[in-house]
Structures are given as C-alpha cells and as structure tokens.
Design a protein around this motif. Structure first.
Motif, PDB file in Angstrom:
ATOM      1  N   TRP A   1     -64.360 -41.996 -66.552  1.00 40.51           N
ATOM      2  CA  TRP A   1     -65.407 -43.001 -66.452  1.00 40.51           C
ATOM      3  C   TRP A   1     -65.406 -43.670 -65.079  1.00 40.51           C
ATOM      4  O   TRP A   1     -66.463 -43.998 -64.540  1.00 40.51           O
ATOM      5  N   ARG A   2     -64.217 -43.851 -64.506  1.00 45.51           N
ATOM      6  CA  ARG A   2     -64.153 -44.454 -63.169  1.00 45.51           C
ATOM      7  C   ARG A   2     -64.793 -43.543 -62.124  1.00 45.51           C
ATOM      8  O   ARG A   2     -65.580 -43.984 -61.291  1.00 45.51           O
ATOM      9  N   LEU A   3     -64.450 -42.253 -62.158  1.00 44.85           N
ATOM     10  CA  LEU A   3     -65.049 -41.303 -61.219  1.00 44.85           C
ATOM     11  C   LEU A   3     -66.559 -41.184 -61.426  1.00 44.85           C
ATOM     12  O   LEU A   3     -67.320 -41.116 -60.455  1.00 44.85           O
ATOM     13  N   SER A   4     -66.993 -41.180 -62.673  1.00 45.00           N
ATOM     14  CA  SER A   4     -68.427 -41.086 -62.964  1.00 45.00           C
ATOM     15  C   SER A   4     -69.176 -42.270 -62.382  1.00 45.00           C
ATOM     16  O   SER A   4     -70.252 -42.115 -61.784  1.00 45.00           O
ATOM     17  N   LEU A   5     -68.614 -43.465 -62.543  1.00 46.92           N
ATOM     18  CA  LEU A   5     -69.276 -44.650 -62.006  1.00 46.92           C
ATOM     19  C   LEU A   5     -69.336 -44.610 -60.473  1.00 46.92           C
ATOM     20  O   LEU A   5     -70.385 -44.878 -59.886  1.00 46.92           O
ATOM     21  N   ILE A   6     -68.234 -44.241 -59.839  1.00 44.55           N
ATOM     22  CA  ILE A   6     -68.200 -44.166 -58.375  1.00 44.55           C
ATOM     23  C   ILE A   6     -69.160 -43.088 -57.866  1.00 44.55           C
ATOM     24  O   ILE A   6     -69.911 -43.313 -56.908  1.00 44.55           O
ATOM     25  N   LEU A   7     -69.178 -41.931 -58.494  1.00 45.50           N
ATOM     26  CA  LEU A   7     -70.108 -40.869 -58.085  1.00 45.50           C
ATOM     27  C   LEU A   7     -71.556 -41.293 -58.290  1.00 45.50           C
ATOM     28  O   LEU A   7     -72.435 -40.955 -57.495  1.00 45.50           O
ATOM     29  N   GLY A   8     -71.814 -42.050 -59.345  1.00 52.52           N
ATOM     30  CA  GLY A   8     -73.156 -42.577 -59.565  1.00 52.52           C
ATOM     31  C   GLY A   8     -73.579 -43.531 -58.465  1.00 52.52           C
ATOM     32  O   GLY A   8     -74.706 -43.474 -57.964  1.00 52.52           O
ATOM     33  N   LEU A   9     -72.665 -44.401 -58.043  1.00 56.38           N
ATOM     34  CA  LEU A   9     -72.964 -45.326 -56.947  1.00 56.38           C
ATOM     35  C   LEU A   9     -73.224 -44.581 -55.641  1.00 56.38           C
ATOM     36  O   LEU A   9     -74.151 -44.901 -54.897  1.00 56.38           O
ATOM     37  N   LEU A  10     -72.381 -43.591 -55.368  1.00 58.11           N
ATOM     38  CA  LEU A  10     -72.521 -42.851 -54.115  1.00 58.11           C
ATOM     39  C   LEU A  10     -73.769 -41.957 -54.095  1.00 58.11           C
ATOM     40  O   LEU A  10     -74.326 -41.696 -53.033  1.00 58.11           O
ATOM     41  N   SER A  11     -74.188 -41.481 -55.264  1.00 58.47           N
ATOM     42  CA  SER A  11     -75.358 -40.600 -55.304  1.00 58.47           C
ATOM     43  C   SER A  11     -76.676 -41.354 -55.484  1.00 58.47           C
ATOM     44  O   SER A  11     -77.745 -40.756 -55.388  1.00 58.47           O
ATOM     45  N   ALA A  12     -76.628 -42.652 -55.735  1.00 58.23           N
ATOM     46  CA  ALA A  12     -77.853 -43.433 -55.958  1.00 58.23           C
ATOM     47  C   ALA A  12     -78.860 -43.334 -54.812  1.00 58.23           C
ATOM     48  O   ALA A  12     -80.060 -43.183 -55.071  1.00 58.23           O
ATOM     49  N   PRO A  13     -78.444 -43.381 -53.538  1.00 62.76           N
ATOM     50  CA  PRO A  13     -79.438 -43.235 -52.464  1.00 62.76           C
ATOM     51  C   PRO A  13     -80.148 -41.882 -52.502  1.00 62.76           C
ATOM     52  O   PRO A  13     -81.351 -41.796 -52.226  1.00 62.76           O
ATOM     53  N   PHE A  14     -79.417 -40.839 -52.849  1.00 64.59           N
ATOM     54  CA  PHE A  14     -80.043 -39.517 -52.966  1.00 64.59           C
ATOM     55  C   PHE A  14     -81.117 -39.529 -54.046  1.00 64.59           C
ATOM     56  O   PHE A  14     -82.233 -39.054 -53.848  1.00 64.59           O
ATOM     57  N   TRP A  15     -80.775 -40.081 -55.216  1.00 62.64           N
ATOM     58  CA  TRP A  15     -81.740 -40.125 -56.322  1.00 62.64           C
ATOM     59  C   TRP A  15     -82.929 -41.020 -55.997  1.00 62.64           C
ATOM     60  O   TRP A  15     -84.059 -40.719 -56.378  1.00 62.64           O
ATOM     61  N   ALA A  16     -82.697 -42.123 -55.296  1.00 66.05           N
ATOM     62  CA  ALA A  16     -83.800 -43.006 -54.908  1.00 66.05           C
ATOM     63  C   ALA A  16     -84.755 -42.294 -53.958  1.00 66.05           C
ATOM     64  O   ALA A  16     -85.976 -42.415 -54.081  1.00 66.05           O
ATOM     65  N   SER A  17     -84.204 -41.531 -53.022  1.00 70.83           N
ATOM     66  CA  SER A  17     -85.080 -40.808 -52.091  1.00 70.83           C
ATOM     67  C   SER A  17     -85.821 -39.689 -52.796  1.00 70.83           C
ATOM     68  O   SER A  17     -86.995 -39.432 -52.518  1.00 70.83           O
ATOM     69  N   LEU A  18     -85.181 -39.048 -53.745  1.00 71.29           N
ATOM     70  CA  LEU A  18     -85.805 -37.935 -54.460  1.00 71.29           C
ATOM     71  C   LEU A  18     -86.848 -38.412 -55.471  1.00 71.29           C
ATOM     72  O   LEU A  18     -87.974 -37.904 -55.496  1.00 71.29           O
ATOM     73  N   LEU A  19     -86.500 -39.389 -56.273  1.00 67.78           N
ATOM     74  CA  LEU A  19     -87.375 -39.814 -57.369  1.00 67.78           C
ATOM     75  C   LEU A  19     -88.390 -40.886 -56.982  1.00 67.78           C
ATOM     76  O   LEU A  19     -89.498 -40.910 -57.503  1.00 67.78           O
ATOM     77  N   LEU A  20     -88.004 -41.789 -56.085  1.00 66.10           N
ATOM     78  CA  LEU A  20     -88.872 -42.912 -55.720  1.00 66.10           C
ATOM     79  C   LEU A  20     -89.465 -42.792 -54.325  1.00 66.10           C
ATOM     80  O   LEU A  20     -90.159 -43.693 -53.869  1.00 66.10           O
ATOM     81  N   ASP A  21     -89.173 -41.688 -53.651  1.00 70.00           N
ATOM     82  CA  ASP A  21     -89.649 -41.458 -52.287  1.00 70.00           C
ATOM     83  C   ASP A  21     -89.243 -42.584 -51.332  1.00 70.00           C
ATOM     84  O   ASP A  21     -90.010 -42.996 -50.474  1.00 70.00           O
ATOM     85  N   LEU A  22     -88.035 -43.112 -51.537  1.00 73.30           N
ATOM     86  CA  LEU A  22     -87.493 -44.142 -50.650  1.00 73.30           C
ATOM     87  C   LEU A  22     -86.613 -43.467 -49.613  1.00 73.30           C
ATOM     88  O   LEU A  22     -85.620 -42.822 -49.954  1.00 73.30           O
ATOM     89  N   HIS A  23     -86.980 -43.603 -48.364  1.00 70.32           N
ATOM     90  CA  HIS A  23     -86.210 -42.993 -47.284  1.00 70.32           C
ATOM     91  C   HIS A  23     -85.829 -44.092 -46.299  1.00 70.32           C
ATOM     92  O   HIS A  23     -86.695 -44.764 -45.752  1.00 70.32           O
ATOM     93  N   THR A  24     -84.549 -44.267 -46.108  1.00 69.98           N
ATOM     94  CA  THR A  24     -84.084 -45.304 -45.196  1.00 69.98           C
ATOM     95  C   THR A  24     -83.270 -44.676 -44.076  1.00 69.98           C
ATOM     96  O   THR A  24     -82.697 -43.602 -44.224  1.00 69.98           O
ATOM     97  N   THR A  25     -83.248 -45.366 -42.985  1.00 66.75           N
ATOM     98  CA  THR A  25     -82.409 -44.969 -41.869  1.00 66.75           C
ATOM     99  C   THR A  25     -81.398 -46.084 -41.655  1.00 66.75           C
ATOM    100  O   THR A  25     -81.774 -47.229 -41.431  1.00 66.75           O
ATOM    101  N   THR A  26     -80.154 -45.751 -41.746  1.00 69.93           N
ATOM    102  CA  THR A  26     -79.107 -46.743 -41.564  1.00 69.93           C
ATOM    103  C   THR A  26     -78.592 -46.664 -40.144  1.00 69.93           C
ATOM    104  O   THR A  26     -78.216 -45.595 -39.666  1.00 69.93           O
ATOM    105  N   VAL A  27     -78.599 -47.802 -39.475  1.00 71.65           N
ATOM    106  CA  VAL A  27     -78.080 -47.880 -38.115  1.00 71.65           C
ATOM    107  C   VAL A  27     -76.904 -48.839 -38.127  1.00 71.65           C
ATOM    108  O   VAL A  27     -77.055 -50.004 -38.458  1.00 71.65           O
ATOM    109  N   ILE A  28     -75.740 -48.322 -37.806  1.00 64.88           N
ATOM    110  CA  ILE A  28     -74.545 -49.154 -37.731  1.00 64.88           C
ATOM    111  C   ILE A  28     -74.230 -49.330 -36.257  1.00 64.88           C
ATOM    112  O   ILE A  28     -73.878 -48.381 -35.565  1.00 64.88           O
ATOM    113  N   ASP A  29     -74.368 -50.540 -35.812  1.00 64.81           N
ATOM    114  CA  ASP A  29     -74.209 -50.842 -34.398  1.00 64.81           C
ATOM    115  C   ASP A  29     -72.774 -51.284 -34.108  1.00 64.81           C
ATOM    116  O   ASP A  29     -72.527 -52.395 -33.660  1.00 64.81           O
ATOM    117  N   ALA A  30     -71.816 -50.394 -34.427  1.00 60.22           N
ATOM    118  CA  ALA A  30     -70.401 -50.689 -34.201  1.00 60.22           C
ATOM    119  C   ALA A  30     -69.662 -49.380 -33.981  1.00 60.22           C
ATOM    120  O   ALA A  30     -70.119 -48.319 -34.406  1.00 60.22           O
TER     121      ALA A  30
END
Length: 145
Positions: free
Chosen positions: A54-83
């Motif tokens: 259950w711990r791995l499932s929850l962590i994998l769900g959190l890490l894969s959420a941006p992929f699913w958001a871009s696929l299902l909701l057409d949300l595409h973000t660009t992350t810029v880390i200025d460090a």
C-alpha cells in the motif's frame, strides 16, 4: 520578481486541493491512518509485514499523477527550477530533516493535522510556513539570488 499571470491556474489548483482533502478524509475514515507522505515514505525504510504494497502504491500514484493529468485532462506544465544540484540536494536534505524532526510534513500537519484541529499541527504548520516565508525573503530580497 515578476509573476507569470498566464501560468496562474486556479481551477486545477482548486481541484487538486479538493482531491487531496477528499483523499485525506477517506484515508482516515477507511484505514484509520493519517495521509502524511513523510510517514508513508519512512515506513518503507523499516517496513512492517503487509505495509510495503500500500505504501508503494500510494507513492507510485503520487509520482504518476502528473502523467495522468496530462493524458486525461490535457494539462501540460513546464517546470523550471532555477537552482543548481547542490542547492536542490541541500534543500531536500533539510526538508527531510525537518519532516523527521517535526514528526511530519506539510501533508501530515498542514492538511490532516489541521483538519483534526491538532494544536501540535497548528504550531508545526505556522513554524514551517514562517520558515519558508523567511527563507524566500532572505534569498530573494537580502541576498538577491
């Protein structure tokens, strides 16, 4: 510092906040556990029987959420880390230390603890938010980075 108002997306942010609140409430109701990410991740370091899946499932769900958001909701973000990598690694270590020292992280104290009216979580949330505000002020306005 300029604010990119074109990147201001209150709709997805509001939806994400609602989903997080619902998930945290359901997690407590259905499993009797707090949805604190640092506690869930640290539980993987010293796993108990029946805890890993259950711990791995929850962590994998959190890490894969941006992929699913871009696929299902057409949300595409660009992350810029200025460090640089040193700053990123140092920040990660400090966050990990703070979560361990404070017996929880922003999701545990800020979302779950405050919703349960925990005085300890209120103090923790005020502390880490104040430290964050102070750090950003010093880095941006005093050091000019």
């Amino acid at each position: 510092m300029q604010i990119d108002w074109l990147a201001f997306t209150p709709g997805p942010a509001f939806l994400g906040g609602m989903l997080l609140g619902i998930a945290a409430a359901l997690y407590v109701i259905l499993h009797g556990r707090i949805l604190g990410i640092s506690g869930i991740v640290s539980g993987l370091l010293t796993p108990k029987e029946g805890d890993v899946n259950w711990r791995l499932s929850l962590i994998l769900g959190l890490l894969s959420a941006p992929f699913w958001a871009s696929l299902l909701l057409d949300l595409h973000t660009t992350t810029v880390i200025d460090a640089d990598w040193v700053a990123i690694i140092l920040a990660g270590l400090l966050v990990g230390f703070g979560a361990h020292y404070g017996s929880g992280c922003t999701s545990g104290h800020g979302v779950c603890g405050l919703s349960r009216l925990s005085p300890r979580s209120l103090v923790a949330t005020i502390s880490f938010m104040s430290a964050g505000f102070f750090t950003v002020f010093v880095v941006r306005h005093v050091l000019g980075l």
